[in-house]
Design an enzyme around this catalytic site. Structure first.
Site, mmCIF file in Angstrom:
data_model
loop_
_atom_site.group_PDB
_atom_site.id
_atom_site.type_symbol
_atom_site.label_atom_id
_atom_site.label_comp_id
_atom_site.label_asym_id
_atom_site.label_seq_id
_atom_site.Cartn_x
_atom_site.Cartn_y
_atom_site.Cartn_z
ATOM 1 N N GLU A 45 1.358 -0.561 -0.071
ATOM 2 C CA GLU A 45 0.441 -0.048 -0.111
ATOM 3 C C GLU A 45 0.583 1.106 0.052
ATOM 4 O OE1 GLU A 45 -3.971 1.385 2.463
ATOM 5 O OE2 GLU A 45 -1.638 1.233 3.789
ATOM 6 N N LYS A 127 -8.808 3.219 -2.228
ATOM 7 C CA LYS A 127 -9.146 2.355 -0.809
ATOM 8 C C LYS A 127 -10.518 3.694 -1.360
ATOM 9 C CE LYS A 127 -7.167 1.219 3.489
ATOM 10 N NZ LYS A 127 -6.033 1.802 4.240
ATOM 11 N N CYS A 161 -4.724 -2.872 2.780
ATOM 12 C CA CYS A 161 -4.733 -2.252 4.298
ATOM 13 C C CYS A 161 -5.639 -3.007 5.618
ATOM 14 C CB CYS A 161 -4.901 -1.844 5.168
ATOM 15 S SG CYS A 161 -3.957 -0.290 6.381
#
Length: 339
Positions: A45, A127, A161
């Site tokens: 990430e 995200k 994540c």
């Protein structure tokens, strides 16, 4: 589509807050993974320009210098740095899953791109919701990024994540028959003493994804060295106060949830490889398939809106139902447009 493929997970330290240095390192790691026989290589990430550790380190008013540098070193999707990485993927004929801070005008997004072996971007996603302090720096996305795509290697998807602890997001991915999942994680050597953020907890989330989704999960992570921790210094030049050391946990889990790679030392840079056989997924799903034969749609169902959402839309972009929702019809729009 072949059933067997070698996948690679990167465990490395970015050149913190340096877009050029990290891009160069990315290209070197792509070459290394290809020379190791990998058909796919996964990066962590926000690999470019490194995870914004300062968000968790200091009050907002002390972050401004870091914020300015972070913006200046975040790539654009159509910019030269992504172009060079795409060329590297094509040159080495390898699929690259890249995590990066994407700059789009004045906004940043925690993004991932799946780049095919021909250098084309097969999937670009952001995200869905940045986590906690990340929301002071990054924007949100929509359901269009919760997507699994067909590739010659298999059906590939990716999340970042703490998207791996969102039950409904995960379920939307499982329902798309994902076979190879890339889990992008930052450095796990920050706040590692907090139970919810500890490496053990985060790897448990990753392993659970493999079990629930009956997918191969390729986890890529950043590491942070003592020198790297001083890239986010305290007033007296010491390391960032949230640094707990190392943070590398790159690995691959099989669809049966077992670990199928030998872990590297958490402080060591490297690439881990796994030779995977997609046929193993059938055996895993034969036991449990939460979005298939093990589902109970008569009891619980997921409503999943995967349409792109834009902050500005023009009448010409609306479909008839949306016109009706606005109290208009298409003929009214056509009449208006000619006035």
């Amino acid at each position: 589509m072949g059933d067997k493929v070698r996948v690679a997970a990167v465990q490395a330290e970015p050149v913190w807050l340096d877009i050029d240095g990290t891009t160069n390192k990315t290209i070197d790691l792509i070459a290394e993974a290809a020379s190791g026989g990998a058909g796919l290589v996964a990066f962590p990430e926000t690999w470019i320009p490194g995870y914004p550790v300062f968000l968790w380190s200091y009050p907002v008013y002390e972050q401004m210098e870091f914020v300015a540098r972070y913006h200046a070193n975040s790539p654009t999707l159509d910019g030269d740095h992504l172009r060079r990485i795409r060329e590297a993927a094509r040159r080495h004929s390898i699929t690259v899953v890249l995590g990066f801070s994407e700059k789009d005008a004045g906004s940043l997004y925690i993004s991932q791109a799946v780049i095919g072996p021909d250098g084309e971007i097969l999937l670009h996603r952001r995200k869905l919701k940045p986590t906690h302090a990340e929301r002071t720096l990054f924007g949100e996305s929509d359901g269009s990024g919760i997507k699994v795509i067909d590739t010659p290697l298999g059906r590939i998807g990716a999340l970042n994540c703490f998207e791996h602890i969102q039950p409904l997001t995960k379920y939307a991915m499982y329902a798309q028959n994902e076979q190879i999942h890339v889990a992008g994680w930052p450095c796990l050597g920050i706040l590692g003493n907090v139970p919810a953020l500890s490496p053990e907890t985060l790897m448990a989330c990753t392993q659970t994804y493999a079990l629930e989704g009956s997918a191969f999960v390729v986890a890529a992570t950043q590491i942070m060295s003592d020198d790297g921790a001083r890239k986010f210094p305290t007033a007296d030049g010491g390391p960032t106060p949230v640094y707990t050391g190392g943070g590398g946990y790159a690995r691959v889990y099989g669809p049966h949830s077992g670990l199928i790679t030998e872990p590297l030392d958490p402080t060591t840079e490297g690439i881990v490889y796994a030779d995977i056989d997609l046929a193993e997924i059938d055996l895993a799903k034969n036991t449990v398939d939460p979005a298939g034969h093990y589902a109970r749609a008569d009891v619980t169902r997921l409503v999943f809106d995967d349409r792109p959402q834009k902050p500005v839309i023009r009448p010409s972009e609306l479909d008839p139902q949306e016109f009706q929702d606005l109290g208009m019809d298409a003929d009214q729009e056509n009449d208006t447009s000619h006035r």
